[in-house]
Scaffold this active site. Structure first.
Site, PDB file in Angstrom:
ATOM      1  N   ASP A  74       0.114   3.814  -8.185  1.00  0.00           N
ATOM      2  CA  ASP A  74       1.038   2.779  -7.713  1.00  0.00           C
ATOM      3  C   ASP A  74       1.744   2.039  -8.842  1.00  0.00           C
ATOM      4  O   ASP A  74       2.701   1.301  -8.589  1.00  0.00           O
ATOM      5  CB  ASP A  74       0.284   1.738  -6.858  1.00  0.00           C
ATOM      6  CG  ASP A  74      -0.120   2.276  -5.507  1.00  0.00           C
ATOM      7  OD1 ASP A  74       0.286   3.406  -5.168  1.00  0.00           O
ATOM      8  OD2 ASP A  74      -0.847   1.574  -4.782  1.00  0.00           O
ATOM      9  N   LYS A 110       2.941  -5.552  -2.929  1.00  0.00           N
ATOM     10  CA  LYS A 110       3.719  -4.495  -2.291  1.00  0.00           C
ATOM     11  C   LYS A 110       3.170  -4.251  -0.895  1.00  0.00           C
ATOM     12  O   LYS A 110       2.013  -4.541  -0.585  1.00  0.00           O
ATOM     13  CB  LYS A 110       3.691  -3.198  -3.102  1.00  0.00           C
ATOM     14  CG  LYS A 110       2.291  -2.567  -3.309  1.00  0.00           C
ATOM     15  CD  LYS A 110       1.822  -1.675  -2.192  1.00  0.00           C
ATOM     16  CE  LYS A 110       0.498  -0.997  -2.538  1.00  0.00           C
ATOM     17  NZ  LYS A 110      -0.120  -0.293  -1.371  1.00  0.00           N
ATOM     18  N   GLY A 121      -3.980  -5.082  -8.539  1.00  0.00           N
ATOM     19  CA  GLY A 121      -4.362  -4.560  -9.846  1.00  0.00           C
ATOM     20  C   GLY A 121      -3.266  -3.731 -10.487  1.00  0.00           C
ATOM     21  O   GLY A 121      -2.987  -3.857 -11.685  1.00  0.00           O
TER      22      GLY A 121
END
Length: 281
Positions: free
Chosen positions: A136, A11, A102
């Site tokens: 996130d 992202k 992650g």
């Protein structure tokens, strides 16, 4: 089929505004996430055992601390299947670079095992679970370009133009916790009003990170020779936008050998969701 291979996409934060600090220590923020067609590769294979086995590029992180393993454990109470799973990861994204490696891996694990273990949870239920792993994670579960507000959990899908990005990872690790607890971090950016434009936004972390990590400033300055440059998240990765793949690749070829980089374009629906939509159990 008892095996599923998915891309856990990178992202970019096209901007990141910090509106304030809450009493619980978290920050109120506004950021625009877009997902790229490049990422880590995760393979999931069901086994007749009950165990969750993680292998591949784990960077020697203890299994119990790995977000992939923790995501799998979160889903175990919802299993409708008696199978365990072997999860293999091939890392293509830099660790600690601000491109969501992650978090994306964790979200991809939740999406994959929801199918393989026949948990039948909704996207919203998976996003709620994922939020406990990181702010996130929900955007990767939702799988769309989105404006994120709150601590990052309130998502509003947004359509933006498709562009090509050169993403550069300098040889430095930036601690997200250190940036968000630093006294010099700006925390008073006004919240967006209707009709906001991307050209009037910024990354509130960028000035501080440049000061603390000169290599990030060097990366931004190098990219600026070719296109407007920005830092994603709290860094260390920086990026520049191009109209076509060829232009981005020409700059990638000039990249200093001490840095890593890749070229990718943003997608309206994440590659992980695209792959899931064509997979049959």
């Amino acid at each position: 089929m008892n095996k599923l291979t998915l891309t856990a996409p990178a992202k970019l934060n096209l901007f990141l505004h910090i509106n304030g600090r809450r009493s619980d220590g978290y920050h109120e923020l506004e950021t625009l996430f877009t997902l790229l067609d490049f990422g880590d590769e995760l393979s999931f294979e069901l086994t007749t055992e009950q165990e969750i086995t993680l292998c591949g590029d784990t960077a020697n992180i203890p299994t119990e601390d790995n977000l992939i393993y923790r995501a799998a454990k979160l889903l175990t109470p919802h299993k409708k299947s008696a199978h365990g799973v072997i999860i293999h990861i091939k890392k293509n994204l830099p660790m600690g670079g601000g491109v969501g490696g992650g978090s994306s891996d964790a979200a991809t694990t939740l999406l994959a095992l929801n199918k393989l273990w026949q948990c039948n949870l909704t996207i919203q239920e998976l996003a709620t679970l994922g939020l406990s792993l990181g702010a996130d994670v929900p955007v990767f579960i939702e799988g769309k370009t989105a404006l994120a507000q709150g601590v990052g959990e309130h998502l509003t899908p947004i359509e933006i133009a498709q562009k090509w990005y050169l993403v550069v990872a300098p040889n430095v690790h930036v601690s997200t916790a250190a940036i968000f607890t630093h006294p010099d971090l700006p925390r008073d950016t006004a919240k967006l009003e209707s009709g906001w434009q991307l050209k009037n936004t910024r990354n509130d972390c960028q000035t501080l990170v440049k000061k603390l990590y000169p290599e990030v400033e060097n990366t931004l300055s190098w990219l600026l020779k070719y296109a407007p440059s920005k830092m994603t998240g709290t860094g260390a990765c920086c990026f520049a936008e191009f109209e076509n793949r060829e232009a981005a690749l020409r700059v990638l070829e000039k990249l200093p050998s001490s840095w890593q980089g890749f070229v990718a374009r943003n997608t309206s629906v994440s590659v992980c969701h695209q792959q899931l939509n064509t997979w049959q159990m």
